[in-house]
Design a protein around this motif. Structure first.
Motif, PDB file in Angstrom:
ATOM      1  N   GLU A  68      12.601  20.864  63.735  1.00  0.00           N
ATOM      2  CA  GLU A  68      14.035  21.338  63.799  1.00  0.00           C
ATOM      3  C   GLU A  68      15.030  19.890  63.877  1.00  0.00           C
ATOM      4  O   GLU A  68      14.650  18.847  63.890  1.00  0.00           O
ATOM      5  CB  GLU A  68      14.316  22.127  65.029  1.00  0.00           C
TER       6      GLU A  68
ATOM      7  N   SER B  29      17.038  18.123  65.523  1.00  0.00           N
ATOM      8  CA  SER B  29      17.154  18.201  66.950  1.00  0.00           C
ATOM      9  C   SER B  29      17.235  16.913  67.681  1.00  0.00           C
ATOM     10  O   SER B  29      17.058  16.744  68.623  1.00  0.00           O
ATOM     11  CB  SER B  29      16.146  19.216  67.580  1.00  0.00           C
TER      12      SER B  29
ATOM     13  N   THR C 263      15.357  15.611  61.733  1.00  0.00           N
ATOM     14  CA  THR C 263      14.384  16.477  61.835  1.00  0.00           C
ATOM     15  C   THR C 263      13.345  15.710  62.701  1.00  0.00           C
ATOM     16  O   THR C 263      12.929  14.663  62.616  1.00  0.00           O
ATOM     17  CB  THR C 263      13.947  17.017  60.496  1.00  0.00           C
TER      18      THR C 263
ATOM     19  N   SER D 212       9.663  19.911  67.313  1.00  0.00           N
ATOM     20  CA  SER D 212      10.244  20.214  68.534  1.00  0.00           C
ATOM     21  C   SER D 212       9.482  21.603  68.864  1.00  0.00           C
ATOM     22  O   SER D 212       9.342  22.622  68.037  1.00  0.00           O
ATOM     23  CB  SER D 212      11.709  20.678  68.092  1.00  0.00           C
TER      24      SER D 212
ATOM     25  N   ALA E  68      10.274  25.208  68.227  1.00  0.00           N
ATOM     26  CA  ALA E  68      10.894  25.441  66.862  1.00  0.00           C
ATOM     27  C   ALA E  68       9.824  26.243  66.094  1.00  0.00           C
ATOM     28  O   ALA E  68       8.625  26.345  66.238  1.00  0.00           O
ATOM     29  CB  ALA E  68      11.164  24.000  65.952  1.00  0.00           C
TER      30      ALA E  68
ATOM     31  N   THR F 152      14.971  25.644  58.540  1.00  0.00           N
ATOM     32  CA  THR F 152      14.921  26.011  59.947  1.00  0.00           C
ATOM     33  C   THR F 152      16.138  26.872  60.207  1.00  0.00           C
ATOM     34  O   THR F 152      17.046  26.665  59.704  1.00  0.00           O
ATOM     35  CB  THR F 152      14.873  24.657  60.808  1.00  0.00           C
TER      36      THR F 152
ATOM     37  N   TYR G  96      18.248  26.043  62.617  1.00  0.00           N
ATOM     38  CA  TYR G  96      19.483  25.045  62.588  1.00  0.00           C
ATOM     39  C   TYR G  96      20.068  24.784  61.517  1.00  0.00           C
ATOM     40  O   TYR G  96      21.194  24.723  61.132  1.00  0.00           O
ATOM     41  CB  TYR G  96      19.017  23.791  63.531  1.00  0.00           C
TER      42      TYR G  96
END
Length: 176
Positions: free
Chosen positions: A34, A36, A46, A49, A52, A163, A165
């Motif tokens: 992700e 994150s 990226t 996670s 995810a 993803t 996100y």
């Protein structure tokens, strides 16, 4: 020893001195990735996670025959201090218990597999995953060169790293 590296972000288009042998392949294993990690350059990078949704990542053969040399090359490329061993993940296939990564690597005759293992980071807290709303607000708060860098990173991440996100950022900020 046949060693491969997994990638899902800037390592793919900017490997630096990582000894990638024949370019990146698109048929990597499914890994929970992700957008994150607020990186030092300002981009929302990226990373693995654990909560995810898994996506197919990239992989490449490395032109080295020792796992320690491969890990050192990846650590150097990623700018991870030598004393921080948790920034690189590795799997020595013939000693590893069964599992998705192990099975995937065995099918490709890979002896060892490495990847960047930096955790999510938000609000300067290692391991903290931003919410999707926080991610969009963070990116939208950036200005000037930092915003352009973050947008460039986002747009250069290969589209197969699709993803939740990523879709929300595209919709929320209009970044393609």
């Amino acid at each position: 020893m046949k060693i491969a590296c997994l990638g899902w972000g800037s390592l793919i288009w900017k490997p630096g001195r990582l000894p990638v042998a024949w370019g990146w392949k698109e048929d990597g294993p499914q890994v929970p990735i992700e957008f994150s990690r607020v990186s030092d350059g300002g981009e929302l990078a990226t990373v693995i996670s654990l909560n995810a949704t898994p996506v197919p990542v990239f992989w490449a053969w490395l032109d080295v025959d020792r796992l320690d040399v491969a890990c050192d090359a990846l650590r150097e490329r990623e700018g991870i201090p030598a004393e921080r061993c948790d920034g690189i993940g590795s799997l020595l296939i013939h000693n590893a218990p069964g599992g998705m990564l192990n099975d995937w690597a065995r099918e490709r005759d890979i002896d060892a597999l490495i990847w960047t293992g930096l955790p999510p980071r938000s609000d300067s807290i290692e391991g903290r995953v931003p919410s999707v709303t926080e991610a969009i607000l963070y990116l939208d708060s950036l200005a000037g060169e930092t915003r352009e860098h973050a947008r460039d990173y986002f747009q250069r991440v290969p589209s197969q790293i699709d993803t939740p996100y990523r879709r929300a950022i595209k919709h929320g900020l209009g970044w393609d």
